[in-house]
Design an enzyme around this catalytic site. Structure first.
Site, short mmCIF file in Angstrom:
data_model
loop_
_atom_site.label_atom_id
_atom_site.label_comp_id
_atom_site.label_asym_id
_atom_site.label_seq_id
_atom_site.Cartn_x
_atom_site.Cartn_y
_atom_site.Cartn_z
N THR A 99 1.22 -0.82 0.23
CA THR A 99 0.14 -0.17 -0.01
C THR A 99 0.94 1.10 -0.09
OG1 THR A 99 -0.26 0.53 2.85
CG2 THR A 99 -1.87 -1.46 1.56
N CYS A 135 3.36 12.23 -5.92
CA CYS A 135 5.14 11.62 -6.17
C CYS A 135 4.02 10.29 -7.26
CB CYS A 135 5.27 10.38 -4.95
SG CYS A 135 5.64 11.84 -3.49
N HIS A 171 7.93 4.53 -4.44
CA HIS A 171 6.94 5.07 -4.58
C HIS A 171 8.10 6.22 -4.65
CE1 HIS A 171 4.48 7.86 -1.58
NE2 HIS A 171 4.89 8.32 -2.34
#
Length: 180
Positions: free
Chosen positions: A30, A36, A53
């Protein structure tokens, strides 16, 4: 038609500047994204998959290699997948994020999205799904073993501040849910 509920045994939260790879079919990855971008990449034959990420497409100083920048984040993710048995020629990707979070700032989200698409094209990794752009943050859940992703558009503006300061599971208040 109602989608089946997938209950993972373990959740891993991918925060800014990090990545996770797994070959465990019961892991859920998650993250919460604004401008981003997260790349979700997997080898469908082995079930090995992962997520990164990253904050910006490139480092302000070219000599500064750090995982929160696009190239380093993508290379670390791909190398992690290969180390777990994935094969480069079978990789496929999904991209999320790249929102324009402020009308007064440069469109970092657009630059991140363009970088990620270009990187995947240059590496010949097929892009099989994306949800990029817009003006809302997203919470993304990714089941690497199945290649399934779900996103919720975030309506609580404070969630981005909380995401930056904590890696614990965050609660998203109302929003649209979309499956890929």
């Amino acid at each position: 038609m109602t989608a089946a509920v997938l209950l993972p045994k373990r959740r891993l939260h991918v925060i800014q500047g990090t990545h996770e790879v797994t070959d465990d079919p019961e892991v859920l990855l998650t993250t919460i994204l604004g401008s981003c971008v997260a790349a979700c990449i997997r080898d469908p034959s082995t079930g090995v998959g992962g997520m990164n990420h990253f904050l910006l497409p490139e480092a302000p100083d070219p000599g500064q290699g750090h995982r929160r920048y696009g190239v380093q984040a993508m290379e670390l993710l791909i190398n992690g997948l290969l180390a777990l048995g994935a094969r480069r020629h079978r990789l496929e990707a999904k991209l999320f994020g790249g929102a324009r979070m402020s009308a007064t700032m440069a469109d970092i989200g657009l630059r991140n999205a363009e970088f990620a698409r270009r990187f995947l094209a240059d590496e010949r990794i097929p892009l099989v799904g994306e949800s990029l752009g817009g003006s809302k943050a997203r919470r993304v859940q990714y089941w690497p073993a199945m290649g399934r992703a779900q996103q919720q558009l975030v309506t609580d503006p404070t969630i981005m501040v909380r995401e930056r300061s904590s890696s614990r599971e965050l609660v998203v208040k109302s929003g649209e849910v979309e499956l890929f």
